[in-house]
Design a protein around this motif. Sequence first.
Motif, mmCIF file in Angstrom:
data_model
loop_
_atom_site.group_PDB
_atom_site.id
_atom_site.type_symbol
_atom_site.label_atom_id
_atom_site.label_comp_id
_atom_site.label_asym_id
_atom_site.label_seq_id
_atom_site.Cartn_x
_atom_site.Cartn_y
_atom_site.Cartn_z
ATOM 1 N N TYR A 251 0.818 -1.221 0.000
ATOM 2 C CA TYR A 251 0.000 0.000 0.000
ATOM 3 C C TYR A 251 0.852 1.273 0.000
ATOM 4 O O TYR A 251 0.511 2.261 -0.648
ATOM 5 N N LEU A 252 1.959 1.259 0.713
ATOM 6 C CA LEU A 252 2.796 2.454 0.813
ATOM 7 C C LEU A 252 4.080 2.355 -0.009
ATOM 8 O O LEU A 252 4.940 3.243 0.093
ATOM 9 N N ALA A 253 4.203 1.324 -0.801
ATOM 10 C CA ALA A 253 5.363 1.232 -1.696
ATOM 11 C C ALA A 253 5.296 2.379 -2.703
ATOM 12 O O ALA A 253 4.247 2.670 -3.268
ATOM 13 N N GLY A 254 6.403 3.054 -2.902
ATOM 14 C CA GLY A 254 6.453 4.133 -3.873
ATOM 15 C C GLY A 254 6.204 5.514 -3.301
ATOM 16 O O GLY A 254 6.301 6.506 -4.031
ATOM 17 N N VAL A 255 5.887 5.632 -1.988
ATOM 18 C CA VAL A 255 5.733 6.973 -1.426
ATOM 19 C C VAL A 255 7.114 7.622 -1.290
ATOM 20 O O VAL A 255 8.132 6.941 -1.128
ATOM 21 N N ASP A 256 7.138 8.945 -1.362
ATOM 22 C CA ASP A 256 8.401 9.671 -1.255
ATOM 23 C C ASP A 256 8.861 9.818 0.194
ATOM 24 O O ASP A 256 10.057 9.871 0.470
ATOM 25 N N ALA A 257 7.893 9.920 1.102
ATOM 26 C CA ALA A 257 8.224 10.086 2.521
ATOM 27 C C ALA A 257 7.023 9.652 3.349
ATOM 28 O O ALA A 257 5.877 9.684 2.886
ATOM 29 N N LEU A 258 7.301 9.266 4.597
ATOM 30 C CA LEU A 258 6.264 8.845 5.529
ATOM 31 C C LEU A 258 6.169 9.821 6.693
ATOM 32 O O LEU A 258 7.184 10.355 7.164
ATOM 33 N N TYR A 259 4.954 10.031 7.162
ATOM 34 C CA TYR A 259 4.698 10.742 8.415
ATOM 35 C C TYR A 259 4.127 9.724 9.385
ATOM 36 O O TYR A 259 3.158 9.016 9.060
ATOM 37 N N VAL A 260 4.717 9.612 10.583
ATOM 38 C CA VAL A 260 4.257 8.654 11.590
ATOM 39 C C VAL A 260 3.839 9.408 12.842
ATOM 40 O O VAL A 260 4.630 10.163 13.419
ATOM 41 N N TYR A 261 2.584 9.198 13.249
ATOM 42 C CA TYR A 261 2.027 9.849 14.442
ATOM 43 C C TYR A 261 2.269 8.950 15.651
ATOM 44 O O TYR A 261 1.866 7.798 15.672
ATOM 45 N N HIS A 262 2.939 9.497 16.654
ATOM 46 C CA HIS A 262 3.279 8.741 17.863
ATOM 47 C C HIS A 262 2.738 9.483 19.078
ATOM 48 O O HIS A 262 3.038 10.665 19.240
ATOM 49 N N PRO A 263 1.853 8.893 19.895
ATOM 50 C CA PRO A 263 1.791 7.485 20.243
ATOM 51 C C PRO A 263 0.794 6.699 19.396
ATOM 52 O O PRO A 263 -0.026 7.315 18.741
ATOM 53 N N PRO A 264 0.869 5.354 19.521
ATOM 54 C CA PRO A 264 1.882 4.605 20.256
ATOM 55 C C PRO A 264 3.166 4.467 19.446
ATOM 56 O O PRO A 264 3.143 4.596 18.218
ATOM 57 N N ALA A 265 4.254 4.172 20.114
ATOM 58 C CA ALA A 265 5.533 4.020 19.432
ATOM 59 C C ALA A 265 5.523 2.847 18.462
ATOM 60 O O ALA A 265 6.246 2.836 17.469
ATOM 61 N N THR A 266 4.668 1.851 18.731
ATOM 62 C CA THR A 266 4.580 0.681 17.856
ATOM 63 C C THR A 266 4.067 1.039 16.463
ATOM 64 O O THR A 266 4.215 0.255 15.523
ATOM 65 N N ASP B 276 3.947 12.426 22.907
ATOM 66 C CA ASP B 276 4.302 12.242 24.321
ATOM 67 C C ASP B 276 5.526 11.344 24.418
ATOM 68 O O ASP B 276 5.911 10.689 23.450
ATOM 69 N N ILE B 277 6.138 11.366 25.573
ATOM 70 C CA ILE B 277 7.415 10.682 25.768
ATOM 71 C C ILE B 277 7.201 9.281 26.317
ATOM 72 O O ILE B 277 6.601 9.108 27.377
#
Length: 411
Positions: free
Chosen positions: A99-114, A136-137
């Motif tokens: 599904y995400l193959a070929g994207v130029d960059a990813l944005y990841v929202y944390h939490p959770p860290a997983t 959050d930490i």
Amino acid sequence: MKIGIVSQWYPPEPAFIPASLAEELAARGHEVRVLTGFPNYPVGVIYPGYRQQWNAWSTTGRITTRRVPLYPSHDSSAARRIATYASFAATSSVAAVRYLAGVDALYVYHPPATAFAPAALLRLLYRVPAVLHVQDIWPESVTASPMGPRPRGLVDRALGLAMRQIYRMAHSIAVIAPSMRDLVVERGADPARVRVVLNWADESLFRPVEATEEARREIGYRGRCTVMHAGNIGPFQNICGAIRAAASVERASGVDLVLVGSGIAEGTARTLVADLGATNVRFLGRQEPARMAALYAAADYQLVSLLDLPIFRGTIPSKLQAALSCGSPVVVSAPGDCAGLVERNGVGLSCPPEDWRALADRFVRAASFSPAEHAEMRRRARASYEAHMSKRAGVDELEKMLKAAARGEHR
């Protein structure tokens, strides 16, 4: 660009940051692919109208959203909470390969860290760079909770090691407060790759409106300086301290405290009000989000109150952005960067956390401002939000980070 967004939480869940980022990036001409779970937060039950399945896609304009199955739970069981996080990490990683193959960059929202698991896999397979947005930490926000897994020391060390690895794998890291930046750098992140990007409010709900008589009647406004606390009434908000402060100045200053919301500490707070005989403290209960801007306008100040705990020293509570977006001055009793931001921009008053006598003094000072001084404080509140915390300002910074990641640049 083609931008991927990975977030375990996504509307209709109360997680507007990833969704508003997707909408704004799409409006700026980017193609956006969102990878998320089926909505279940905060009750831990799949929302009505949704049925978990593997191929669940929807497309609106330039935004495509794919939902993957997970184990839904949000109760007091640490084991079930872990299962929720781990199941999304597994299913999102499998789906991300195609599904995400070929994207130029990813944005990841944390939490959770997983939620970083699919980003780690795409980095390994396709060298896709990721921007991590830390809200959050970890491990503190996990192990400090009464619902955190045991043994606490072992979990703390394991999560600490995992976070160091995640910080190193991310191309760049956005954090929501200056003190959080210091913590992330201290724990292994390259300082050149960490940038402070203040969160924004849900601008579809929180915006300046005129105070109405209806809203004033609703909050019980009686011509006195009215301070409102809107949000969760839980163990971390120190509402009892605010009640003691308000009760102590009831006759001297003409200050009213209005509590909007509910939570597990509400019963204790109501008992304290009765014990103190505080006639200047009122409970409004939960309100519809669409009503909040009108209620903010009917009050004079918003209260931001938190206990003096390490997990709060590296964050800025979201209710600050909501208040300033509405042009509402604030009274702050919280640790960390929040107080400095308020004093620096002249948008309210602050005092040390967990000091109800100091908070009582700030209530008195808040009531002493003239109408002209208060109006100027309102103007500065909205101007400060637009300059530093608005969606436009936040997405500008995140877009720059995503472009730099796609080009392999480091700032």
